[in-house]
Design a protein around this motif. Structure first.
Motif, PDB file in Angstrom:
ATOM      1  N   ALA A 130       0.929  -1.118   0.144  1.00  0.00           N
ATOM      2  CA  ALA A 130       0.011  -0.058   0.187  1.00  0.00           C
ATOM      3  C   ALA A 130       0.996   1.431  -0.157  1.00  0.00           C
ATOM      4  O   ALA A 130       0.786   1.979   0.022  1.00  0.00           O
ATOM      5  CB  ALA A 130      -0.598  -0.508   1.379  1.00  0.00           C
ATOM      6  N   GLY A 131       1.980   1.300   1.150  1.00  0.00           N
ATOM      7  CA  GLY A 131       2.799   2.411   1.134  1.00  0.00           C
ATOM      8  C   GLY A 131       3.595   2.383  -0.765  1.00  0.00           C
ATOM      9  O   GLY A 131       3.799   3.590  -0.905  1.00  0.00           O
ATOM     10  N   MET A 132       3.834   1.511  -0.776  1.00  0.00           N
ATOM     11  CA  MET A 132       4.051   1.559  -2.522  1.00  0.00           C
ATOM     12  C   MET A 132       3.771   2.062  -3.283  1.00  0.00           C
ATOM     13  O   MET A 132       4.390   2.623  -4.523  1.00  0.00           O
ATOM     14  CB  MET A 132       5.507   0.365  -2.809  1.00  0.00           C
ATOM     15  CG  MET A 132       6.387  -0.080  -1.757  1.00  0.00           C
ATOM     16  SD  MET A 132       7.300  -2.067  -2.175  1.00  0.00           S
ATOM     17  CE  MET A 132       8.010  -2.367  -0.781  1.00  0.00           C
ATOM     18  N   LEU A 133       2.575   1.542  -2.822  1.00  0.00           N
ATOM     19  CA  LEU A 133       1.871   2.021  -4.608  1.00  0.00           C
ATOM     20  C   LEU A 133       1.108   3.246  -4.026  1.00  0.00           C
ATOM     21  O   LEU A 133       0.011   3.974  -4.404  1.00  0.00           O
ATOM     22  CB  LEU A 133       0.427   1.050  -5.009  1.00  0.00           C
ATOM     23  CG  LEU A 133       1.767  -0.661  -5.683  1.00  0.00           C
ATOM     24  CD1 LEU A 133       0.565  -1.216  -5.459  1.00  0.00           C
ATOM     25  CD2 LEU A 133       2.388  -0.133  -6.074  1.00  0.00           C
ATOM     26  N   ASN A 134       0.685   4.350  -2.674  1.00  0.00           N
ATOM     27  CA  ASN A 134       0.946   4.783  -2.087  1.00  0.00           C
ATOM     28  C   ASN A 134      -0.895   5.247  -2.010  1.00  0.00           C
ATOM     29  O   ASN A 134      -1.939   5.768  -2.829  1.00  0.00           O
ATOM     30  CB  ASN A 134       0.411   6.287  -3.316  1.00  0.00           C
ATOM     31  CG  ASN A 134       1.653   6.627  -3.147  1.00  0.00           C
ATOM     32  OD1 ASN A 134       2.550   6.729  -2.089  1.00  0.00           O
ATOM     33  ND2 ASN A 134       3.030   7.248  -4.299  1.00  0.00           N
ATOM     34  N   LEU A 135      -1.907   4.398  -1.492  1.00  0.00           N
ATOM     35  CA  LEU A 135      -3.073   3.881  -2.219  1.00  0.00           C
ATOM     36  C   LEU A 135      -3.358   3.258  -0.076  1.00  0.00           C
ATOM     37  O   LEU A 135      -3.094   2.948   0.552  1.00  0.00           O
ATOM     38  CB  LEU A 135      -3.437   2.488  -1.908  1.00  0.00           C
ATOM     39  CG  LEU A 135      -3.183   1.296  -3.001  1.00  0.00           C
ATOM     40  CD1 LEU A 135      -3.292   0.446  -3.536  1.00  0.00           C
ATOM     41  CD2 LEU A 135      -3.832   2.434  -4.695  1.00  0.00           C
ATOM     42  N   PRO A 136      -4.373   4.587  -0.329  1.00  0.00           N
ATOM     43  CA  PRO A 136      -5.500   4.373   0.814  1.00  0.00           C
ATOM     44  C   PRO A 136      -5.377   3.266   1.349  1.00  0.00           C
ATOM     45  O   PRO A 136      -5.898   1.841   0.366  1.00  0.00           O
ATOM     46  CB  PRO A 136      -6.600   4.929   0.737  1.00  0.00           C
ATOM     47  CG  PRO A 136      -7.190   5.297  -0.238  1.00  0.00           C
ATOM     48  CD  PRO A 136      -5.506   4.717  -1.102  1.00  0.00           C
ATOM     49  N   PHE A 137      -5.801   2.549   2.968  1.00  0.00           N
ATOM     50  CA  PHE A 137      -5.153   1.312   3.199  1.00  0.00           C
ATOM     51  C   PHE A 137      -6.169   0.681   4.577  1.00  0.00           C
ATOM     52  O   PHE A 137      -6.552   2.065   4.937  1.00  0.00           O
ATOM     53  CB  PHE A 137      -3.710   0.816   3.486  1.00  0.00           C
ATOM     54  CG  PHE A 137      -3.097   1.118   4.493  1.00  0.00           C
ATOM     55  CD1 PHE A 137      -2.614   2.341   4.186  1.00  0.00           C
ATOM     56  CD2 PHE A 137      -2.550   0.079   5.210  1.00  0.00           C
ATOM     57  CE1 PHE A 137      -2.543   2.764   5.195  1.00  0.00           C
ATOM     58  CE2 PHE A 137      -2.046   0.806   6.338  1.00  0.00           C
ATOM     59  CZ  PHE A 137      -1.173   2.189   6.929  1.00  0.00           C
ATOM     60  N   ALA A 138      -7.083  -0.519   5.418  1.00  0.00           N
ATOM     61  CA  ALA A 138      -6.650  -0.817   5.910  1.00  0.00           C
ATOM     62  C   ALA A 138      -6.616  -2.088   6.916  1.00  0.00           C
ATOM     63  O   ALA A 138      -6.406  -2.919   5.525  1.00  0.00           O
ATOM     64  CB  ALA A 138      -9.099  -0.480   6.284  1.00  0.00           C
ATOM     65  N   THR A 139      -6.071  -2.348   7.566  1.00  0.00           N
ATOM     66  CA  THR A 139      -5.832  -3.935   8.490  1.00  0.00           C
ATOM     67  C   THR A 139      -7.116  -4.505   9.473  1.00  0.00           C
ATOM     68  O   THR A 139      -7.771  -4.219   9.475  1.00  0.00           O
ATOM     69  CB  THR A 139      -4.683  -3.629   8.735  1.00  0.00           C
ATOM     70  OG1 THR A 139      -4.953  -3.366   9.612  1.00  0.00           O
ATOM     71  CG2 THR A 139      -3.407  -3.043   7.659  1.00  0.00           C
ATOM     72  N   ALA A 140      -6.670  -5.809   9.015  1.00  0.00           N
ATOM     73  CA  ALA A 140      -7.543  -6.572  10.195  1.00  0.00           C
ATOM     74  C   ALA A 140      -8.855  -6.783   9.807  1.00  0.00           C
ATOM     75  O   ALA A 140      -9.378  -6.462  10.489  1.00  0.00           O
ATOM     76  CB  ALA A 140      -7.392  -6.862  10.846  1.00  0.00           C
ATOM     77  N   VAL A 141      -9.094  -6.882   8.351  1.00  0.00           N
ATOM     78  CA  VAL A 141     -10.746  -6.331   7.776  1.00  0.00           C
ATOM     79  C   VAL A 141     -11.517  -7.765   8.360  1.00  0.00           C
ATOM     80  O   VAL A 141     -11.283  -8.637   7.943  1.00  0.00           O
ATOM     81  CB  VAL A 141     -10.718  -5.685   6.265  1.00  0.00           C
ATOM     82  CG1 VAL A 141     -12.155  -5.612   5.834  1.00  0.00           C
ATOM     83  CG2 VAL A 141      -9.756  -4.481   6.145  1.00  0.00           C
ATOM     84  N   THR A 142     -12.900  -7.039   8.749  1.00  0.00           N
ATOM     85  CA  THR A 142     -13.856  -8.323   8.871  1.00  0.00           C
ATOM     86  C   THR A 142     -14.884  -7.900   8.108  1.00  0.00           C
ATOM     87  O   THR A 142     -16.217  -9.281   8.496  1.00  0.00           O
ATOM     88  CB  THR A 142     -13.843  -8.379   9.982  1.00  0.00           C
ATOM     89  OG1 THR A 142     -14.296  -7.000  11.132  1.00  0.00           O
ATOM     90  CG2 THR A 142     -12.838  -8.428  11.013  1.00  0.00           C
ATOM     91  N   ALA A 143     -15.134  -6.838   7.753  1.00  0.00           N
ATOM     92  CA  ALA A 143     -16.286  -7.054   7.229  1.00  0.00           C
ATOM     93  C   ALA A 143     -16.439  -5.752   5.721  1.00  0.00           C
ATOM     94  O   ALA A 143     -15.435  -5.609   6.037  1.00  0.00           O
ATOM     95  CB  ALA A 143     -17.652  -6.340   7.694  1.00  0.00           C
ATOM     96  N   ILE A 144     -16.981  -6.327   4.288  1.00  0.00           N
ATOM     97  CA  ILE A 144     -17.047  -5.300   3.444  1.00  0.00           C
ATOM     98  C   ILE A 144     -17.502  -4.818   3.172  1.00  0.00           C
ATOM     99  O   ILE A 144     -18.474  -5.731   2.512  1.00  0.00           O
ATOM    100  CB  ILE A 144     -15.958  -6.060   2.429  1.00  0.00           C
ATOM    101  CG1 ILE A 144     -14.268  -5.846   2.853  1.00  0.00           C
ATOM    102  CG2 ILE A 144     -15.343  -5.183   1.304  1.00  0.00           C
ATOM    103  CD1 ILE A 144     -13.274  -7.348   2.392  1.00  0.00           C
ATOM    104  N   ASP A 145     -18.262  -3.733   2.778  1.00  0.00           N
ATOM    105  CA  ASP A 145     -19.581  -3.055   2.191  1.00  0.00           C
ATOM    106  C   ASP A 145     -18.871  -2.916   0.855  1.00  0.00           C
ATOM    107  O   ASP A 145     -18.784  -0.966   1.213  1.00  0.00           O
ATOM    108  CB  ASP A 145     -20.452  -2.011   3.319  1.00  0.00           C
ATOM    109  CG  ASP A 145     -21.509  -2.295   2.917  1.00  0.00           C
ATOM    110  OD1 ASP A 145     -22.542  -3.152   1.155  1.00  0.00           O
ATOM    111  OD2 ASP A 145     -22.684  -1.355   3.263  1.00  0.00           O
ATOM    112  N   ILE A 146     -19.516  -2.738  -0.103  1.00  0.00           N
ATOM    113  CA  ILE A 146     -18.781  -1.825  -1.361  1.00  0.00           C
ATOM    114  C   ILE A 146     -20.802  -0.385  -1.915  1.00  0.00           C
ATOM    115  O   ILE A 146     -21.098  -1.519  -2.148  1.00  0.00           O
ATOM    116  CB  ILE A 146     -18.396  -2.836  -2.590  1.00  0.00           C
ATOM    117  CG1 ILE A 146     -17.253  -3.151  -2.110  1.00  0.00           C
ATOM    118  CG2 ILE A 146     -18.371  -1.484  -3.518  1.00  0.00           C
ATOM    119  CD1 ILE A 146     -17.126  -4.446  -3.039  1.00  0.00           C
ATOM    120  N   LYS A 147     -20.087   0.099  -1.755  1.00  0.00           N
ATOM    121  CA  LYS A 147     -20.944   1.309  -2.490  1.00  0.00           C
ATOM    122  C   LYS A 147     -20.671   2.379  -3.558  1.00  0.00           C
ATOM    123  O   LYS A 147     -19.469   2.873  -3.322  1.00  0.00           O
ATOM    124  CB  LYS A 147     -21.454   2.354  -1.127  1.00  0.00           C
ATOM    125  CG  LYS A 147     -22.241   1.463  -0.445  1.00  0.00           C
ATOM    126  CD  LYS A 147     -23.162   2.521   0.482  1.00  0.00           C
ATOM    127  CE  LYS A 147     -23.927   1.462   1.219  1.00  0.00           C
ATOM    128  NZ  LYS A 147     -23.079   1.939   2.385  1.00  0.00           N
TER     129      LYS A 147
END
Ligand SMILES: Cc1cc2nc3c(=O)[nH]c(=O)nc-3n(C[C@H](O)[C@H](O)[C@H](O)COP(=O)(O)OP(=O)(O)OC[C@H]3O[C@@H](n4cnc5c(N)ncnc54)[C@H](O)[C@@H]3O)c2cc1C
Lengths: 248, 312
Positions: A130-147
């Motif tokens: 994420a750092g190398m690609l300059n991406l926003p990020f989050a760790t230890a994800v337990t649920a994902i909801d795409i909008k």
């Protein structure tokens, strides 16, 4: 939706693992290898999203012998795979570096990685990437909801609490175990996987950030061992419990 | 050697691991604590008892942690003050932002460090293989290290000065904090149980949970589990012992087929009596157990049950 998933072919730490004669590397002769447990959840999550809203799942594996894991991901439902035949060790920078290079021409909405690898336990490759690609990020994800172009996630923190956040895409998420129930590979899936693309990209890292000085068995053993046949063991356990008033 | 220790706080409380970071910092050289938030004076005062300097970074946008803003402000401070070592807690928060920070600084990073030795270069120790093997790594400085809780419990007292770093985030966070979600509450509160029969992946299948339940019943206790057991849906989430589950301190903790990974051990190590059954004599669980049995659950437990029943 295009999702890149990182999948490691990793030894099970509960199988027989030891230290090689050089005293600096693992001896994994009889160890059982499979897809890293956290990555299994990451692959499943990506496939579920694709099945729901369409798109593509690309898996990326690093290691000369990672074919079995990549094939497994394809059999689960990933669309294609990139194999980087570089055998890295504990230096996660190197792994992240070759992945960054291998995917530089891929357009994607999200990258998923397992929270950590079951063997080295660094919990680094995902966030370094994420750092190398300059991406926003989050760790230890337990649920994902795409909008649309944002993703609402829950991530695990200590004590059973979770934190809820929203990220723009493209972004990188590292996935915690338990987020879903990974599917088993079907015979149909294995057949289909044979026709799917697995591209090999030869890359070597440029940097070297850490150097192994030595590996050794940690100083443990505090427990007093109870020995004997099951009958003797059970009697001794009951005697211990009795002494403490834990059984009548 | 100039050492930065990045403090952590949540729900208005300083994480005690922040002090452990300073214990290590004081061992290595000049200790600097860094505390980030909206109003962190209270934490800064507390940290000053263990640090030579405390840097405050305050802004309304820093009220709740986001990795983007933490990295943003820390980059500004670190590039200005140039520490040799940056210490971060190996927590859900620390191990999230630290690698990103390391990439942006171009520093090496080692996570989950349990020892630092400077006699022969800068060498750090950590476990691999879920606690079964230890590795010593040589790292160049400056570097970033995330530190395991409990590894640096002792240290010097100081009475340092609190400084305002005069740093603000340079841009808004891409990741928006929304809120915290409370843990689910179930029927049984394992943190109040006096006797716990805990099962790990060694229980092999949901079909074997009743065996543990029977044993728990015979002992007058409750069944709990390690994370894989909960992830597999064999027991409900509120039965999970460990850092991301519950902390338990029963009179008896019977660990069946649990390897003893750190994240589990942190949830049960203070139990009054720990008895572990594991077929692997090298399992790290024997490092925390009072009594250990090298054996198969499916031999040990039925025999134990028979004997307990015979007594009644
Ligand atoms: C951020 C984070 C948070 C985590 N939070 C937690 C947490 O809160 N709680 C938690 O528990 N884990 C947690 N973990 C996971 C942790 O790292 C380990 O993966 C987990 O604790 C391992 O569970 P286990 O011991 O049951 O399984 P394993 O490590 O697979 O061990 C199984 C053990 O059973 C033994 N065994 C197998 N069959 C038998 C048999 N028939 N008889 C006797 N012994 C047998 C094996 O020898 C082995 O030692 C977390 C991990 C991360 C990264």
């Amino acid at each position: 939706m295009k999702i890149i998933v990182l999948a490691k072919h990793a030894p099970d730490p509960q199988s027989e693992v030891g230290i090689a004669s050089d005293g600096k590397s693992l001896s994994l002769g009889t160890a059982v290898f499979d897809i890293n447990d956290w990555d299994r959840y990451a692959v499943e999550e990506a496939i579920r999203i694709k099945e729901k809203i369409g798109g593509e799942v690309l898996v990326v594996g690093v290691g000369k012998n990672c074919d079995d894991t990549l094939r497994k991901c394809l059999a689960m439902g990933a669309d294609r795979a990139i194999k980087i035949p570089f055998d890295g060790g504990i230096d996660a920078y190197q792994i992240a570096e070759v992945i960054a290079e291998a995917i530089k021409n891929e357009k994607f909405d999200m990258i998923f990685a397992g929270l950590m690898s079951q063997d080295v336990n660094n919990a680094l490759v995902g966030v370094l990437l994420a750092g190398m690609l300059n991406l926003p990020f989050a760790t230890a994800v337990t649920a994902i909801d795409i909008k649309d172009k944002t993703v609402r996630i829950k991530r695990e923190i200590e004590g059973g609490y979770q934190e809820e956040s929203e990220l723009p895409m493209p972004c990188l998420l590292t996935i915690q175990s338990g987020i879903n129930e990974p599917r088993y590979v079907s015979v149909m899936g294995i057949k289909k996987a044979k026709t799917k693309e697995m591209k090999e990209v030869k890359l070597e890292p440029k940097s070297k950030k850490v150097e192994v000085v030595k590996m050794y068995l940690p100083p443990v053993k505090k427990a007093e061992m109870i020995t004997g046949d099951p009958d003797q063991v059970a009697s001794k356990v009951i005697a211990i419990l009795k002494e403490r008033g834990l059984v009548g | 050697m100039k050492v930065f220790a990045i403090a952590e706080h949540r729900f208005g409380e300083l994480n005690p691991l922040s002090i452990e970071l300073l214990n290590l910092a004081n061992k290595l050289g000049e200790s600097n604590a860094v505390v980030i938030g909206k109003d962190v004076s209270k934490f800064a005062e507390e940290l000053a008892k263990f640090a030579e300097k405390v840097w405050k970074i305050e802004d309304a946008s820093l009220e709740n942690y986001t990795p983007d803003l933490y990295v943003d402000v820390l980059l500004q401070l670190i590039n200005r003050e140039k520490p040799d070592v940056v210490l971060v807690g190996n927590t859900a928060q620390g191990v999230e932002f630290a690698p990103y920070l390391a990439v942006k600084l171009g520093y090496p990073i080692v996570t989950d460090v349990v020892a630092v030795n400077t006699a022969n270069g800068f060498v750090v120790s950590r476990y691999v293989m879920q606690g079964k093997i230890m590795v010593d790594l040589k790292v160049s400085t400056p570097c970033v290290l995330t530190i395991r809780q409990g590894a640096f419990k002792e240290g010097a007292q100081k009475s340092g000065k609190v400084l305002d770093a005069g740093i603000k985030p340079s841009k808004p966070s891409a990741r928006k904090f929304i809120g915290y979600v409370q843990p689910e509450v179930g029927e049984v509160d394992i943190s109040k149980a006096e006797i716990i029969v805990a099962v790990g992946r060694g229980i092999e299948d949901a079909a074997n949970i009743p065996l543990a339940e029977e044993l728990a019943q015979a002992l007058g206790g409750v069944v709990a589990g390690s994370r894989p057991v909960i992830d597999s849906g064999w027991l409900p989430k509120d039965r999970q012992v460990g850092i991301s589950g519950k902390i338990v301190k029963p009179k008896l903790y019977l660990a069946l087929g649990i390897s003893g990974a750190f994240q589990h051990v942190m949830g049960m190590k203070d139990s009054e009596l720990i008895i572990a059954v594991n077929k692997d004599p090298e399992a790290p669980i024997f490092g925390v157990a009072h009594y250990g049995i090298v054996g198969n659950i499916f031999d040990v437990v039925p025999t134990l049950l028979d004997k307990l029943k015979a007594k009644k």
